[in-house]
Every structure is written in structure tokens, then in C-alpha cells.
Design an enzyme around this catalytic site. Structure first.
Site, PDB file in Angstrom:
ATOM      1  N   ASP A  60       0.593  12.203  23.145  1.00 28.88           N
ATOM      2  CA  ASP A  60      -0.086  10.984  23.592  1.00 28.88           C
ATOM      3  C   ASP A  60       0.623   9.701  23.178  1.00 28.88           C
ATOM      4  O   ASP A  60       0.077   8.610  23.309  1.00 28.88           O
ATOM      5  CB  ASP A  60      -1.525  10.957  23.048  1.00 28.88           C
ATOM      6  CG  ASP A  60      -1.575  11.184  21.535  1.00 28.88           C
ATOM      7  OD1 ASP A  60      -0.613  10.821  20.836  1.00 28.88           O
ATOM      8  OD2 ASP A  60      -2.580  11.739  21.048  1.00 28.88           O
ATOM      9  N   ARG A  74       0.662   3.957  22.807  1.00 25.43           N
ATOM     10  CA  ARG A  74      -0.370   4.978  22.531  1.00 25.43           C
ATOM     11  C   ARG A  74      -1.311   5.017  23.729  1.00 25.43           C
ATOM     12  O   ARG A  74      -1.845   3.994  24.141  1.00 25.43           O
ATOM     13  CB  ARG A  74      -1.128   4.610  21.255  1.00 25.43           C
ATOM     14  CG  ARG A  74      -2.263   5.572  20.880  1.00 25.43           C
ATOM     15  CD  ARG A  74      -1.709   6.949  20.529  1.00 25.43           C
ATOM     16  NE  ARG A  74      -2.723   7.783  19.906  1.00 25.43           N
ATOM     17  CZ  ARG A  74      -3.684   8.441  20.550  1.00 25.43           C
ATOM     18  NH1 ARG A  74      -3.774   8.344  21.866  1.00 25.43           N
ATOM     19  NH2 ARG A  74      -4.547   9.192  19.895  1.00 25.43           N
ATOM     20  N   ASP A  79      -6.560  12.085  23.036  1.00 26.67           N
ATOM     21  CA  ASP A  79      -5.980  12.478  21.745  1.00 26.67           C
ATOM     22  C   ASP A  79      -5.465  13.898  21.892  1.00 26.67           C
ATOM     23  O   ASP A  79      -6.243  14.838  22.114  1.00 26.67           O
ATOM     24  CB  ASP A  79      -7.033  12.396  20.645  1.00 26.67           C
ATOM     25  CG  ASP A  79      -6.447  12.697  19.271  1.00 26.67           C
ATOM     26  OD1 ASP A  79      -5.254  12.426  19.066  1.00 26.67           O
ATOM     27  OD2 ASP A  79      -7.187  13.215  18.406  1.00 26.67           O
ATOM     28  N   THR A  80      -4.164  14.069  21.810  1.00 31.42           N
ATOM     29  CA  THR A  80      -3.579  15.406  21.887  1.00 31.42           C
ATOM     30  C   THR A  80      -3.511  16.012  20.489  1.00 31.42           C
ATOM     31  O   THR A  80      -3.499  15.287  19.495  1.00 31.42           O
ATOM     32  CB  THR A  80      -2.165  15.358  22.496  1.00 31.42           C
ATOM     33  OG1 THR A  80      -1.327  14.503  21.689  1.00 31.42           O
ATOM     34  CG2 THR A  80      -2.192  14.835  23.915  1.00 31.42           C
ATOM     35  N   GLU A  82      -2.290  17.373  16.976  1.00 34.63           N
ATOM     36  CA  GLU A  82      -1.251  16.779  16.129  1.00 34.63           C
ATOM     37  C   GLU A  82      -0.025  17.678  16.001  1.00 34.63           C
ATOM     38  O   GLU A  82      -0.125  18.898  15.940  1.00 34.63           O
ATOM     39  CB  GLU A  82      -1.808  16.480  14.738  1.00 34.63           C
ATOM     40  CG  GLU A  82      -2.907  15.436  14.708  1.00 34.63           C
ATOM     41  CD  GLU A  82      -2.426  14.060  15.120  1.00 34.63           C
ATOM     42  OE1 GLU A  82      -1.207  13.816  15.075  1.00 34.63           O
ATOM     43  OE2 GLU A  82      -3.270  13.234  15.498  1.00 34.63           O
ATOM     44  N   ARG A 124       1.170  -0.712  18.002  1.00 32.71           N
ATOM     45  CA  ARG A 124       1.501   0.026  19.217  1.00 32.71           C
ATOM     46  C   ARG A 124       0.747  -0.549  20.417  1.00 32.71           C
ATOM     47  O   ARG A 124      -0.409  -0.975  20.277  1.00 32.71           O
ATOM     48  CB  ARG A 124       1.147   1.513  19.060  1.00 32.71           C
ATOM     49  CG  ARG A 124       1.852   2.202  17.913  1.00 32.71           C
ATOM     50  CD  ARG A 124       1.433   3.655  17.770  1.00 32.71           C
ATOM     51  NE  ARG A 124       0.014   3.787  17.443  1.00 32.71           N
ATOM     52  CZ  ARG A 124      -0.575   4.945  17.154  1.00 32.71           C
ATOM     53  NH1 ARG A 124       0.133   6.066  17.149  1.00 32.71           N
ATOM     54  NH2 ARG A 124      -1.867   4.989  16.860  1.00 32.71           N
TER      55      ARG A 124
END
Length: 252
Positions: A60, A74, A79-80, A82, A124
Site C-alpha cells: 500500500d 500511502r 491496509d495491506t 505488513e 507521506r
């Protein structure tokens, strides 16, 4: 009879013809509106900024050339799993999400639609990323490679993305395919690579055979080779030829 019917049918025929013409003209118009809605839903907004993806950090998170500067982006609302967080393990489907994003976006031009909050606390850029006019944030959810992550005020498209996540759950794809992945479980660590077998040490060369010490029958023979005789320790030294026991054989 015919004349009376003729007077009656003329207005009726005209009415039917008018309705027919209106109906035939209405259908393509409605179809045109429907097509416009589909295109509008799929296309990136006009204010989106075209940028080239130069690096993929995670599923992501990417780096792009944004208005002449290298910026980290971002993706909003997703949310992918980790792969890079030092405080967390590499999670199931994390490597797959990173690979999918890399294969899809690296070195390609994308369009960035910035959120209401344009940057996070790390500096970001927060954005919806479009590839070929389809929102990539949504694609990650459809593939089961991400889940919804809400950080107001960036909630535009939330309902649309929730629907994409719900469909992935129903299909049990990606992280929704097993409970361990759904709960953020760790991916199995790759088996360590076998250590290479140690290289055999080279065989040292065999020492050259030392010539056998030459022995002489007497001092006369020895002095032909060594006129001044030989000291003790010399290969040709013989105690029998050292009559005075001074450590020198056949000296003159």
C-alpha cells in the site's frame, strides 16, 4: 362508412406515430446516460496528478515522481499485510500484496487523487491511486490483498471500498481465505538456505626428497669435493674422520 372511419383513424395513427418516435428517441438517450455514469465511475477525477512510480515499498506504499520531486505515497482507506514493519512479523499475504503492487505499478504512470488530508504525520502523500483510470486501492480490496483502514477526514469512496471488501470476504479470497491470515498471522519463514559445502583444502605438494648425504671412504676422497673438510652437522661429516674431535672432519 370508410370516410367516417378514415376521419377517426387519422388522428389515432398520428398519435401512435408520435409515441413511437418519442420512444425510439428516448432509448438511446437513456443508454447514453448509463454509459456516461459507468465512465464517470471508472475514470480518475480531472484534478488527479499524473506521476511515475519509481519504487514499491509495500503493498500500500509506493514512491513516485510527483511534480518533479520524489515523494512517498500511502494509499487511502486500505491496509495491506505488513512486510517491512520492524515491530511486526511478515504477515500472511504481505509478500503477495507487495509483489502484486510491484508487478502492477512499478515504472508506470499513475494518477493520484489527494485526500482531504493530503499528508500523514510521516510526511507521506495520502492519495487514491488510479491505474488505467481504475482505482488501485479498490483493486487491492477486490483481490483480498488489503482490508479497510479508516483515518478521517479521508473517507471519500468509503462505501464503495467497503462493498469491494465485502465481496472479497464473501468469495474468501486472499486474507479472507483462512482465519490465520484474517487475524494478521505471520507468514512462515523461508527455510534457511543450506550452507555450501566447505571447499576441500588443497593437498600440499609433497616435499622433494632430500638427496642422500654423500659419504666418503676417507679424507682423501672427501677433500676432492671439500678441500677444507666439513664441519659437524654437514651431511658428509663422519666422526671417524674427525680424529681430534674438534667438530671438523678432514680439516687440513
Amino acid at each position: 362508412m370508410f370516410n367516417k372511419k378514415s376521419k377517426f383513424f387519422k388522428p389515432l395513427a398520428a398519435t401512435i406515430l408520435s409515441v413511437s418516435l418519442i420512444g425510439s428517441s428516448f432509448t438511446p438517450f437513456a443508454s447514453s446516460i448509463a454509459n456516461e455514469n459507468i465512465v464517470a465511475e471508472a475514470a480518475a477525477p480531472k484534478n488527479a496528478v499524473t506521476s511515475k512510480v519509481t519504487e514499491v515499498i509495500d503493498g500500500d506504499t509506493i514512491k513516485v515522481n510527483f511534480k518533479g520531486r520524489t515523494e512517498t505515497v500511502r494509499m487511502i482507506l486500505v491496509d495491506t499485510p505488513e512486510t517491512k514493519d520492524p515491530k511486526k512479523c511478515v504477515q500472511l499475504y504481505g509478500p503477495e500484496a507487495s509483489k502484486f503492487t510491484k508487478d502492477s505499478l512499478l515504472n508506470k504512470n499513475v494518477k493520484l487523487e489527494l485526500g482531504a488530508q493530503t499528508r500523514d504525520k510521516y510526511g507521506r502523500i495520502l492519495a487514491y491511486v488510479y491505474l488505467n483510470d481504475k482505482m488501485f486501492n479498490k483493486t487491492l480490496l477486490e483481490k483480498g490483498l488489503a482490508r479497510i483502514a479508516v483515518y478521517p477526514p479521508n473517507t471519500q469512496y468509503l462505501d464503495e471500498l467497503k462493498a469491494a471488501e465485502a465481496t472479497a470476504k464473501k468469495k474468501k479470497v486472499g486474507i479472507w481465505s483462512n482465519k490465520n491470515a484474517t487475524n494478521g498471522g505471520c507468514a512462515p519463514k523461508p527455510a534457511p538456505k543450506p550452507k555450501p559445502a566447505p571447499k576441500p583444502k588443497p593437498t600440499p605438494p609433497k616435499p622433494k626428497p632430500q638427496p642422500k648425504p654423500k659419504k666418503f671412504k676417507n679424507c682423501t676422497e672427501l677433500r676432492k669435493v671439500y678441500p677444507d673438510g666439513v664441519p659437524k652437522g654437514h651431511p658428509s661429516y663422519d666422526p671417524k674422520m674427525d680424529r681430534d674431535k674438534d667438530g671438523w672432519a678432514c680439516e687440513r
